[in-house]
Design an enzyme around this catalytic site. Structure first.
Site, PDB file in Angstrom:
ATOM      1  N   GLU A 322      11.939   7.267  -5.646  1.00 13.21           N
ATOM      2  CA  GLU A 322      11.027   9.102  -4.918  1.00 13.21           C
ATOM      3  C   GLU A 322      12.874   9.057  -4.979  1.00 13.21           C
ATOM      4  OE1 GLU A 322       7.435  10.746  -3.916  1.00 13.21           O
ATOM      5  OE2 GLU A 322       8.419   9.603  -1.838  1.00 13.21           O
ATOM      6  N   HIS A 351       2.413 -15.784 -17.486  1.00 15.36           N
ATOM      7  CA  HIS A 351       2.177 -15.621 -18.934  1.00 15.36           C
ATOM      8  C   HIS A 351       1.718 -13.350 -20.003  1.00 15.36           C
ATOM      9  CE1 HIS A 351       1.378 -19.450 -18.019  1.00 15.36           C
ATOM     10  NE2 HIS A 351       1.943 -19.629 -17.175  1.00 15.36           N
ATOM     11  N   LYS A 455       2.468  19.258  -8.047  1.00 16.20           N
ATOM     12  CA  LYS A 455       1.730  19.742  -7.267  1.00 16.20           C
ATOM     13  C   LYS A 455       0.725  21.611  -7.249  1.00 16.20           C
ATOM     14  CE  LYS A 455       2.876  17.010  -3.315  1.00 16.20           C
ATOM     15  NZ  LYS A 455       3.511  17.042  -1.876  1.00 16.20           N
TER      16      LYS A 455
HETATM   17  O1  LIG Z   1       2.336  11.671   4.414  1.00 16.83           O
HETATM   18  P1  LIG Z   1       2.130  12.993   3.338  1.00 16.83           P
HETATM   19  O2  LIG Z   1       2.849  14.189   3.636  1.00 16.83           O
HETATM   20  O3  LIG Z   1       0.727  13.126   3.238  1.00 16.83           O
HETATM   21  O4  LIG Z   1       2.888  12.968   1.900  1.00 16.83           O
HETATM   22  C1  LIG Z   1       2.273  11.367   0.584  1.00 16.83           C
HETATM   23  C2  LIG Z   1       3.654  11.246   0.036  1.00 16.83           C
HETATM   24  O5  LIG Z   1       4.318  12.728  -0.888  1.00 16.83           O
HETATM   25  C3  LIG Z   1       4.890  12.587  -1.507  1.00 16.83           C
HETATM   26  O6  LIG Z   1       5.297  13.593  -0.374  1.00 16.83           O
HETATM   27  C4  LIG Z   1       5.126  13.049  -2.769  1.00 16.83           C
HETATM   28  O7  LIG Z   1       3.877  13.673  -2.720  1.00 16.83           O
HETATM   29  C5  LIG Z   1       5.736  11.201  -0.656  1.00 16.83           C
HETATM   30  O8  LIG Z   1       7.074  11.449  -0.293  1.00 16.83           O
HETATM   31  C6  LIG Z   1       4.484  11.185   0.572  1.00 16.83           C
HETATM   32  O9  LIG Z   1       4.950   9.804   0.864  1.00 16.83           O
END
Ligand SMILES: O=P(O)(O)OC[C@H]1O[C@](O)(CO)[C@@H](O)[C@@H]1O
Length: 529
Positions: A322, A351, A455
């Site tokens: 990321e 294995h 998203k």
């Molecule tokens: O802590 P949050 O805001 O729920 O985000 C969870 C995860 O989602 C992300 O933003 C990726 O969508 C990550 O970088 C982060 O760790």
């Protein structure tokens, strides 16, 4: 290279951090003699960028944020006294709250004590806590920790079944920096309903870790939750394990959070060293650069020879990918950078996929993690003179040699044990390596713009489902094909998505959508009711 030459190279390049007993051996990385000299200039710049970051520069320019995870274990280094105090107060609050929970001063309404933790979070709000819980947990921990780390209904049912009749004694910790992550919101809603079904008031069992004013923060306040711990915009999710995100569940479990913080702090001190040959994070970043030509052309396989470090690769996968997987560099040029990470544990993997590592496509380099201490207590002899741990070492050294014979490169991290200190140090080492490598390849390691696309697209799918359902409910008399429905809701080109949504609805009886078979799969008609 002969074994004797490797030994000389091992002695020449071994990079150790005395205070945590960690060493990094890069002898089996085939960098040319002049490579380090050539990288001296770029590494100097990376050190400068890192120093500026630690002093509070806006090192995440796209989001205009500072990057402060190094302050979490050395609060005195935070650029303002107010931040120092906030960090210190939060650690103190984590400790005090956990003590109150353990002593039964903070208690559930219908049981004497909280004995379990259900952590709801995803990505950086779950991976760190999962690694810590698994690496350091014992059978006699103060509390046992369970996780909802997805929006998979069956996954949540499984965890609730494991919690069995103990929900009255379960403290739910909902963690989300943004406070708006849908998977976490869904997990929270499902957990809340599970409590309600048992006649338990959720708020009396719930704690939040989130940014001030977030959706989750507001929900927690409205629901009169037991407590909220802060998450700051200057801590990234994937580097948050030493904030309340990781410290709270760890301390509730009864783990040594001071040890974790101290291990990370010691590693930070060692990796501020500007002589790159004495700085394991710099050497690691340089090896990543060498192996993948600074373009991520080879994948990184993490191979810890220790069951307790099984989740290390999963944790590092987010931290590295990321951070480094970016389309553009800091000047906005398309570079498609990255470094793919995967792994599991040795010798189990011998294995499984090690066959390909040795003989198949040569598209990787490895980091072996060797743990010197076998176990608490003494080991039996499984054969005359040999313990199970001797075998583990034998398999590690054997695999490393077998890979090298075929020209497959590897580094070896050696640690004395899997303790809180060691884990803190391993985390800090990789955090710093990621930051330095990002500078070497000129990218922003601290944002994640790519995640947003998925998203948004998911949101569009759910919106389409809303329209399709409305259409089906408004016209129950006859069934409709996906083609008809897609046209009817004004999205004829989205017919494949509509078809997938309908198949999913029909497969789950409680959604109230029935299928009527047609001449072929795509003529299937769907009907509400
Ligand atoms: O802590 P949050 O805001 O729920 O985000 C969870 C995860 O989602 C992300 O933003 C990726 O969508 C990550 O970088 C982060 O760790």
């Amino acid at each position: 290279m002969t074994e004797r030459q490797l030994w000389e190279r091992y002695k020449k390049y071994l990079c150790g951090v005395e205070s945590v007993g960690l060493t990094l051996d890069v002898s089996r990385m085939n960098f040319a003699e002049d490579f380090l000299e050539r990288m001296r200039g770029p590494m100097e710049k990376a050190f400068d960028a890192m120093a500026a970051l630690e002093k509070g520069a806006i090192s995440n320019p796209d989001e205009k944020r500072r990057v402060g995870h190094y302050w979490l274990r050395a609060p005195e280094l935070a650029p303002e006294p107010a931040l120092t105090k906030e960090i210190q107060d939060t650690v103190a609050a984590v400790r005090a709250f956990s003590e109150d929970v353990h002593a039964g001063r903070v208690k559930p309404p219908k049981a004497d004590r909280f004995t379990r933790v259900l952590l709801v979070g995803i990505g950086g709000s779950a991976l760190g806590p999962q690694l810590v819980a698994d690496a350091l947990g014992t059978a006699v921990d103060r509390m046992q920790v369970f996780f909802f780390d997805n929006t998979d209904p069956d996954g949540m049912d499984r965890v609730l079944a494991q919690l069995g009749g103990t929900l009255a004694e379960t403290l739910t910790v909902v963690i989300s920096k943004s406070g708006g992550t849908k998977e976490t919101r869904n997990g929270m809603v499902e957990a809340e309903r599970a409590y309600q079904q048992k006649g338990l008031e959720f708020g009396r069992h719930a704690v939040a870790v989130t940014g001030e004013g977030s959706e989750l923060d507001r929900y927690a306040k409205k629901g009169n939750w037991l407590r909220t711990f802060p998450m700051w915009d200057w801590v990234g999710g994937r580097t948050s394990v030493l904030s309340a995100v990781g410290l709270l569940p760890a301390r509730l479990q009864g783990l040594d959070i001071d040890g974790m913080l101290a291990g990370a702090r010691d590693m930070d001190v060692a990796t501020r060293e500007r002589d790159m040959l004495r700085n394991p994070a710099a050497m690691m970043a340089l090896m990543w650069f060498h192996a993948g030509n600074g373009r991520g052309q080879k994948d990184l396989v993490i191979l810890p020879y220790k069951d307790r470090l099984l989740l290390l690769s999963r944790y590092l996968q987010q931290l590295v990918m990321e951070s480094l997987g970016k389309e553009k560099d800091l000047e906005g040029k398309v570079v498609n950078q990255g470094l793919a990470v995967y792994g599991n544990k040795g010798s189990t993997d011998q294995h499984a996929y090690v066959q390909q590592l040795r003989e198949g496509v040569s598209n990787f380099f490895a980091t072996f993690v060797e743990v010197l201490k076998d176990r608490e207590g003494t080991s039996m002899r499984v054969e005359e003179d040999f313990t199970s741990g001797d075998y583990l070492l034998g398999f590690f050294l054997g695999t490393r040699r077998a890979l090298f014979e075929k020209g497959r490169e590897s580094m070896t991290l050696t640690v004395p044990d899997v303790s809180a200190r060691t884990l803190g140090a391993l985390i800090a080492l990789h955090e710093r390596a990621v930051g330095l490598y990002a500078s070497l390849v000129n990218i922003n390691a601290y944002h994640q713009p790519g995640v947003e696309a998925g998203k948004k697209a998911a949101g569009a799918v759910l919106e389409l489902q809303r329209k399709v359902l409305a259409k089906l409910r408004g016209d129950k008399a006859k069934g409709h094909t996906a083609e008809e429905l897609a046209t009817a809701v004004g999205s004829p080109d989205e017919v494949e998505t509509v078809f997938k949504v309908l198949e999913h609805l029909a497969a789950n009886a409680d959604q109230g959508v029935k299928r009527e078979p047609g001449a072929n799969r795509f003529d299937t008609r769907f009907r509400a009711g």
